[in-house]
Write an enzyme that holds these catalytic residues in place. Sequence first.
Site, PDB file in Angstrom:
ATOM      1  CE1 TYR A  33       1.106  -0.223   4.414  1.00 14.43           C
ATOM      2  CE2 TYR A  33       0.009   1.904   4.377  1.00 14.43           C
ATOM      3  CZ  TYR A  33       0.838   1.002   5.007  1.00 14.43           C
ATOM      4  OH  TYR A  33       1.415   1.320   6.212  1.00 14.43           O
ATOM      5  NE  ARG A  52       6.887   3.896   0.509  1.00 13.97           N
ATOM      6  CZ  ARG A  52       6.637   4.798   1.445  1.00 13.97           C
ATOM      7  NH1 ARG A  52       7.578   5.140   2.309  1.00 13.97           N
ATOM      8  NH2 ARG A  52       5.450   5.378   1.538  1.00 13.97           N
ATOM      9  NE  ARG A 100      -5.918 -19.624   5.115  1.00 16.23           N
ATOM     10  CZ  ARG A 100      -5.042 -20.453   5.681  1.00 16.23           C
ATOM     11  NH1 ARG A 100      -5.068 -21.739   5.399  1.00 16.23           N
ATOM     12  NH2 ARG A 100      -4.147 -19.983   6.530  1.00 16.23           N
ATOM     13  CE  LYS A 147       3.272   3.070   3.150  1.00 19.46           C
ATOM     14  NZ  LYS A 147       3.414   3.186   4.599  1.00 19.46           N
ATOM     15  CD  GLU A 179      10.015   1.593  10.505  1.00 19.07           C
ATOM     16  OE1 GLU A 179       9.952   2.543   9.702  1.00 19.07           O
ATOM     17  OE2 GLU A 179       9.899   0.412  10.155  1.00 19.07           O
ATOM     18  CG  LEU A 204       8.435   2.149   4.720  1.00 14.39           C
ATOM     19  CD1 LEU A 204       8.143   0.905   3.877  1.00 14.39           C
ATOM     20  CD2 LEU A 204       7.162   2.930   4.949  1.00 14.39           C
TER      21      LEU A 204
HETATM   22  N1  PDD Z   1       3.007   5.013   7.258  1.00 13.02           N
HETATM   23  N2  PDD Z   1       7.682   3.690   8.773  1.00 13.02           N
HETATM   24  C1  PDD Z   1       6.535   2.997   8.762  1.00 13.02           C
HETATM   25  C2  PDD Z   1       6.513   1.665   9.434  1.00 13.02           C
HETATM   26  C3  PDD Z   1       5.385   3.524   8.140  1.00 13.02           C
HETATM   27  O1  PDD Z   1       4.248   2.819   8.134  1.00 13.02           O
HETATM   28  C4  PDD Z   1       5.457   4.812   7.537  1.00 13.02           C
HETATM   29  C5  PDD Z   1       4.274   5.425   6.840  1.00 13.02           C
HETATM   30  C6  PDD Z   1       6.691   5.504   7.577  1.00 13.02           C
HETATM   31  C7  PDD Z   1       6.853   6.853   6.942  1.00 13.02           C
HETATM   32  O2  PDD Z   1       6.819   6.767   5.539  1.00 13.02           O
HETATM   33  P1  PDD Z   1       6.305   7.991   4.649  1.00 13.02           P
HETATM   34  O3  PDD Z   1       7.116   9.169   5.021  1.00 13.02           O
HETATM   35  O4  PDD Z   1       6.557   7.524   3.269  1.00 13.02           O
HETATM   36  O5  PDD Z   1       4.848   8.195   4.948  1.00 13.02           O
HETATM   37  C8  PDD Z   1       7.771   4.903   8.182  1.00 13.02           C
HETATM   38  C9  PDD Z   1       1.809   5.519   6.584  1.00 13.02           C
HETATM   39  C10 PDD Z   1       1.673   6.999   6.596  1.00 13.02           C
HETATM   40  C11 PDD Z   1       0.604   4.778   7.132  1.00 13.02           C
HETATM   41  O6  PDD Z   1       0.707   3.562   7.293  1.00 13.02           O
HETATM   42  O7  PDD Z   1      -0.445   5.399   7.353  1.00 13.02           O
END
Ligand code: PDD
Length: 284
Positions: A33, A52, A100, A147, A179, A204
Amino acid sequence: MARIVYLNDGFVSEVEARISIFDRGFLFADSAYEVTAVLDGKLVCWAEHFSRLQRSLDALGIMLPLTEKELLNLHRELIKKNKLVQGIVYLQVSRGCADRNFIFSDSMKPTIVLFSQREELLDKKRLERELRVVTVPDKRWGRRDIKTTQLLYSSMVKTEAKNIGKDDAWLIQDGLVTEGTSNNIFIIDKEKKIITRDLSNLILAGVTRSTIITFMEQLGLELDERPFTLFEAQSASEAFITSATNFVTSVVEIDGKLVADGKPGPLTKLIRESYISYCFEYAV
Ligand code: PDD
Protein backbone atom coordinates in the site's frame (compact mmCIF):
# COMPACT_ATOMS: atom_id res chain seq x y z
CA MET A 1 -21.82 11.61 2.07
CA ALA A 2 -20.63 8.36 0.52
CA ARG A 3 -17.24 8.63 -1.14
CA ILE A 4 -16.42 7.51 -4.62
CA VAL A 5 -13.69 4.87 -4.49
CA TYR A 6 -11.77 2.97 -7.15
CA LEU A 7 -11.94 -0.82 -7.29
CA ASN A 8 -10.24 -2.87 -10.02
CA ASP A 9 -11.80 -1.55 -13.18
CA GLY A 10 -13.74 1.51 -12.23
CA PHE A 11 -15.06 4.09 -9.79
CA VAL A 12 -18.00 3.13 -7.57
CA SER A 13 -19.69 4.42 -4.43
CA GLU A 14 -17.97 3.20 -1.25
CA VAL A 15 -21.20 1.41 -0.27
CA GLU A 16 -21.11 -0.66 -3.46
CA ALA A 17 -17.39 -1.56 -3.41
CA ARG A 18 -17.04 -5.30 -2.70
CA ILE A 19 -13.95 -7.48 -2.46
CA SER A 20 -13.96 -11.28 -2.52
CA ILE A 21 -13.40 -13.18 0.74
CA PHE A 22 -10.76 -15.12 -1.24
CA ASP A 23 -8.64 -12.03 -1.81
CA ARG A 24 -5.12 -12.77 -0.54
CA GLY A 25 -4.94 -9.25 0.86
CA PHE A 26 -7.71 -10.33 3.27
CA LEU A 27 -6.47 -13.90 3.91
CA PHE A 28 -2.67 -13.40 4.04
CA ALA A 29 -2.07 -9.60 4.19
CA ASP A 30 -0.57 -10.34 0.77
CA SER A 31 -0.64 -6.74 -0.43
CA ALA A 32 1.31 -3.52 -0.60
CA TYR A 33 0.00 0.00 0.00
CA GLU A 34 0.84 3.68 -0.20
CA VAL A 35 -0.57 6.71 1.60
CA THR A 36 -0.07 9.94 -0.32
CA ALA A 37 -0.86 13.35 1.16
CA VAL A 38 -3.06 15.76 -0.78
CA LEU A 39 -2.65 19.51 -0.39
CA ASP A 40 -4.68 22.00 -2.45
CA GLY A 41 -6.05 19.01 -4.35
CA LYS A 42 -2.56 17.91 -5.44
CA LEU A 43 -0.43 14.87 -4.60
CA VAL A 44 2.67 15.32 -2.44
CA CYS A 45 5.82 13.42 -3.51
CA TRP A 46 3.92 11.36 -6.07
CA ALA A 47 6.99 10.08 -7.94
CA GLU A 48 8.62 8.84 -4.72
CA HIS A 49 5.43 7.08 -3.59
CA PHE A 50 5.10 5.41 -6.97
CA SER A 51 8.68 4.17 -7.02
CA ARG A 52 8.37 2.76 -3.50
CA LEU A 53 5.14 0.99 -4.51
CA GLN A 54 6.98 -0.48 -7.47
CA ARG A 55 9.80 -1.65 -5.17
CA SER A 56 7.31 -3.25 -2.75
CA LEU A 57 5.46 -5.02 -5.57
CA ASP A 58 8.72 -6.22 -7.15
CA ALA A 59 9.79 -7.66 -3.79
CA LEU A 60 6.44 -9.48 -3.47
CA GLY A 61 6.40 -10.58 -7.11
CA ILE A 62 3.10 -8.80 -7.84
CA MET A 63 2.75 -7.34 -11.33
CA LEU A 64 1.14 -3.90 -11.41
CA PRO A 65 -1.10 -3.83 -14.47
CA LEU A 66 -0.93 0.00 -14.68
CA THR A 67 1.72 2.46 -15.78
CA GLU A 68 2.82 5.31 -13.53
CA LYS A 69 0.82 7.75 -15.68
CA GLU A 70 -2.33 5.60 -15.49
CA LEU A 71 -2.06 5.29 -11.71
CA LEU A 72 -1.43 9.02 -11.35
CA ASN A 73 -4.51 9.72 -13.44
CA LEU A 74 -6.60 7.42 -11.22
CA HIS A 75 -5.37 9.32 -8.15
CA ARG A 76 -6.24 12.62 -9.80
CA GLU A 77 -9.67 11.42 -10.90
CA LEU A 78 -10.39 10.15 -7.38
CA ILE A 79 -9.41 13.54 -5.92
CA LYS A 80 -11.66 15.30 -8.41
CA LYS A 81 -14.65 13.00 -7.93
CA ASN A 82 -14.46 13.46 -4.14
CA LYS A 83 -13.65 17.20 -4.32
CA LEU A 84 -10.72 16.48 -2.03
CA VAL A 85 -8.71 19.56 -1.13
CA GLN A 86 -6.73 18.31 1.87
CA GLY A 87 -6.25 14.76 3.12
CA ILE A 88 -4.88 11.51 1.79
CA VAL A 89 -5.25 8.99 -0.98
CA TYR A 90 -4.86 5.39 0.16
CA LEU A 91 -3.80 2.86 -2.48
CA GLN A 92 -3.64 -0.89 -1.96
CA VAL A 93 -2.59 -3.55 -4.42
CA SER A 94 -3.14 -7.16 -3.37
CA ARG A 95 -2.02 -10.26 -5.21
CA GLY A 96 -5.64 -11.13 -6.04
CA CYS A 97 -8.08 -13.97 -5.40
CA ALA A 98 -7.58 -17.73 -5.22
CA ASP A 99 -8.62 -20.66 -3.00
CA ARG A 100 -6.74 -20.44 0.29
CA ASN A 101 -3.28 -21.87 -0.29
CA PHE A 102 0.13 -20.87 1.13
CA ILE A 103 1.54 -21.36 -2.34
CA PHE A 104 0.52 -18.67 -4.78
CA SER A 105 0.72 -18.74 -8.54
CA ASP A 106 2.45 -15.98 -10.47
CA SER A 107 -0.45 -15.40 -12.83
CA MET A 108 -2.97 -13.85 -10.48
CA LYS A 109 -4.92 -10.70 -11.27
CA PRO A 110 -4.12 -8.07 -8.63
CA THR A 111 -6.89 -6.28 -6.75
CA ILE A 112 -6.46 -2.51 -6.84
CA VAL A 113 -8.20 -0.20 -4.40
CA LEU A 114 -7.98 3.56 -4.02
CA PHE A 115 -9.93 5.70 -1.59
CA SER A 116 -9.58 9.19 -0.23
CA GLN A 117 -9.86 10.50 3.30
CA ARG A 118 -10.42 14.14 4.21
CA GLU A 119 -7.93 15.24 6.88
CA GLU A 120 -6.88 18.65 8.19
CA LEU A 121 -3.21 17.94 7.62
CA LEU A 122 -2.21 21.58 7.98
CA ASP A 123 -4.24 22.30 11.09
CA LYS A 124 -1.91 24.29 13.35
CA LYS A 125 -2.77 22.27 16.45
CA ARG A 126 -2.03 19.06 14.57
CA LEU A 127 1.24 20.31 13.06
CA GLU A 128 2.51 21.63 16.38
CA ARG A 129 1.56 18.57 18.39
CA GLU A 130 4.00 17.42 21.05
CA LEU A 131 4.21 13.65 20.98
CA ARG A 132 4.85 11.48 24.01
CA VAL A 133 6.05 8.00 23.16
CA VAL A 134 6.86 4.72 24.86
CA THR A 135 9.24 2.07 23.60
CA VAL A 136 8.44 -1.58 22.93
CA PRO A 137 10.43 -4.47 21.43
CA ASP A 138 10.29 -4.54 17.62
CA LYS A 139 8.58 -7.86 16.98
CA ARG A 140 7.55 -7.23 13.37
CA TRP A 141 8.72 -9.44 10.51
CA GLY A 142 12.15 -8.85 8.97
CA ARG A 143 11.12 -7.21 5.66
CA ARG A 144 9.97 -3.82 6.91
CA ASP A 145 11.39 -2.24 3.77
CA ILE A 146 8.36 -3.66 1.92
CA LYS A 147 5.27 -1.58 2.63
CA THR A 148 2.84 -4.45 3.19
CA THR A 149 -0.53 -4.31 4.92
CA GLN A 150 0.81 -6.66 7.60
CA LEU A 151 0.34 -3.96 10.27
CA LEU A 152 -1.16 -5.79 13.24
CA TYR A 153 1.81 -5.58 15.62
CA SER A 154 2.19 -1.86 14.96
CA SER A 155 -1.53 -1.33 15.37
CA MET A 156 -1.56 -3.25 18.68
CA VAL A 157 1.37 -1.42 20.26
CA LYS A 158 0.13 1.97 19.12
CA THR A 159 -3.29 1.24 20.63
CA GLU A 160 -1.62 0.11 23.87
CA ALA A 161 0.35 3.38 23.93
CA LYS A 162 -2.89 5.37 23.44
CA ASN A 163 -4.57 3.38 26.23
CA ILE A 164 -1.94 4.58 28.71
CA GLY A 165 -2.28 8.19 27.56
CA LYS A 166 0.70 8.29 25.16
CA ASP A 167 0.76 9.07 21.44
CA ASP A 168 2.83 6.35 19.85
CA ALA A 169 5.24 3.48 20.39
CA TRP A 170 8.86 3.45 19.24
CA LEU A 171 10.24 0.08 18.26
CA ILE A 172 13.54 -1.20 19.65
CA GLN A 173 15.64 -4.06 18.34
CA ASP A 174 19.01 -5.19 19.79
CA GLY A 175 19.12 -2.06 21.94
CA LEU A 176 18.72 0.22 18.92
CA VAL A 177 15.74 2.29 17.81
CA THR A 178 14.28 1.14 14.48
CA GLU A 179 11.24 3.38 13.78
CA GLY A 180 7.82 4.45 15.05
CA THR A 181 4.72 2.33 14.41
CA SER A 182 3.98 4.30 11.22
CA ASN A 183 6.77 6.85 10.93
CA ASN A 184 10.52 7.33 10.79
CA ILE A 185 12.47 8.82 13.68
CA PHE A 186 15.04 11.61 13.77
CA ILE A 187 17.00 12.93 16.75
CA ILE A 188 19.22 16.00 16.96
CA ASP A 189 22.29 15.86 19.17
CA LYS A 190 23.86 18.66 21.24
CA GLU A 191 26.12 19.59 18.27
CA LYS A 192 22.99 20.01 16.12
CA LYS A 193 23.79 16.92 14.12
CA ILE A 194 20.70 15.23 12.68
CA ILE A 195 20.70 11.48 13.29
CA THR A 196 18.34 8.95 11.71
CA ARG A 197 18.48 5.19 11.28
CA ASP A 198 20.19 4.11 8.04
CA LEU A 199 18.10 2.26 5.45
CA SER A 200 17.97 -1.54 5.53
CA ASN A 201 15.34 -4.27 5.69
CA LEU A 202 14.74 -3.22 9.33
CA ILE A 203 12.85 0.00 8.53
CA LEU A 204 10.61 1.44 5.86
CA ALA A 205 12.31 3.90 3.51
CA GLY A 206 9.96 6.78 4.29
CA VAL A 207 9.23 9.23 1.50
CA THR A 208 9.11 12.11 3.98
CA ARG A 209 12.41 10.89 5.47
CA SER A 210 14.19 10.88 2.11
CA THR A 211 12.65 14.21 1.09
CA ILE A 212 13.79 16.13 4.17
CA ILE A 213 17.24 14.56 3.85
CA THR A 214 17.60 16.20 0.42
CA PHE A 215 17.48 19.68 1.91
CA MET A 216 19.43 19.20 5.15
CA GLU A 217 22.57 20.62 3.57
CA GLN A 218 20.69 23.65 2.27
CA LEU A 219 19.54 24.30 5.83
CA GLY A 220 23.15 24.10 7.02
CA LEU A 221 22.48 20.87 8.92
CA GLU A 222 24.76 17.87 9.10
CA LEU A 223 23.20 14.42 8.73
CA ASP A 224 24.38 11.13 10.20
CA GLU A 225 22.46 8.06 8.99
CA ARG A 226 23.18 5.36 11.56
CA PRO A 227 21.55 3.28 14.28
CA PHE A 228 21.11 5.03 17.65
CA THR A 229 20.18 3.90 21.14
CA LEU A 230 17.22 4.78 23.32
CA PHE A 231 19.64 6.58 25.67
CA GLU A 232 20.88 8.78 22.80
CA ALA A 233 17.30 9.61 21.88
CA GLN A 234 16.42 10.50 25.48
CA SER A 235 19.56 12.66 25.75
CA ALA A 236 18.95 14.44 22.43
CA SER A 237 18.30 18.15 22.16
CA GLU A 238 15.34 17.53 19.82
CA ALA A 239 13.47 14.55 18.43
CA PHE A 240 10.82 14.26 15.75
CA ILE A 241 9.01 11.78 13.54
CA THR A 242 8.24 11.97 9.83
CA SER A 243 5.42 10.50 7.74
CA ALA A 244 3.17 11.39 4.82
CA THR A 245 0.30 12.25 7.15
CA ASN A 246 2.17 13.86 10.05
CA PHE A 247 4.90 15.62 8.07
CA VAL A 248 7.50 16.53 10.72
CA THR A 249 6.16 16.30 14.30
CA SER A 250 8.01 16.95 17.57
CA VAL A 251 8.55 14.24 20.14
CA VAL A 252 8.96 15.70 23.62
CA GLU A 253 8.90 12.64 25.88
CA ILE A 254 10.30 9.12 25.52
CA ASP A 255 9.47 6.48 28.16
CA GLY A 256 8.54 9.21 30.65
CA LYS A 257 11.79 11.15 30.16
CA LEU A 258 11.58 14.63 28.68
CA VAL A 259 13.61 15.38 25.56
CA ALA A 260 15.71 18.44 26.59
CA ASP A 261 13.24 20.86 28.27
CA GLY A 262 10.21 18.92 26.99
CA LYS A 263 9.30 21.60 24.45
CA PRO A 264 9.33 21.30 20.63
CA GLY A 265 12.70 22.44 19.31
CA PRO A 266 13.52 25.20 16.79
CA LEU A 267 15.25 22.93 14.24
CA THR A 268 12.26 20.61 14.10
CA LYS A 269 10.09 23.65 13.32
CA LEU A 270 12.55 24.83 10.64
CA ILE A 271 12.62 21.38 8.98
CA ARG A 272 8.82 21.13 9.13
CA GLU A 273 8.34 24.53 7.53
CA SER A 274 10.87 23.75 4.79
CA TYR A 275 9.15 20.44 4.12
CA ILE A 276 5.69 22.01 3.87
CA SER A 277 6.96 24.69 1.44
CA TYR A 278 8.53 21.90 -0.62
CA CYS A 279 5.22 19.98 -0.61
CA PHE A 280 3.31 22.94 -2.00
CA GLU A 281 5.97 23.72 -4.58
CA TYR A 282 6.31 20.21 -6.00
CA ALA A 283 2.84 18.67 -5.54
CA VAL A 284 1.36 17.38 -8.79
N1 PDD B 1 3.01 5.01 7.26
N2 PDD B 1 7.68 3.69 8.77
C1 PDD B 1 6.54 3.00 8.76
C2 PDD B 1 6.51 1.67 9.43
C3 PDD B 1 5.39 3.52 8.14
O1 PDD B 1 4.25 2.82 8.13
C4 PDD B 1 5.46 4.81 7.54
C5 PDD B 1 4.27 5.43 6.84
C6 PDD B 1 6.69 5.50 7.58
C7 PDD B 1 6.85 6.85 6.94
O2 PDD B 1 6.82 6.77 5.54
P1 PDD B 1 6.30 7.99 4.65
O3 PDD B 1 7.12 9.17 5.02
O4 PDD B 1 6.56 7.52 3.27
O5 PDD B 1 4.85 8.20 4.95
C8 PDD B 1 7.77 4.90 8.18
C9 PDD B 1 1.81 5.52 6.58
C10 PDD B 1 1.67 7.00 6.60
C11 PDD B 1 0.60 4.78 7.13
O6 PDD B 1 0.71 3.56 7.29
O7 PDD B 1 -0.44 5.40 7.35
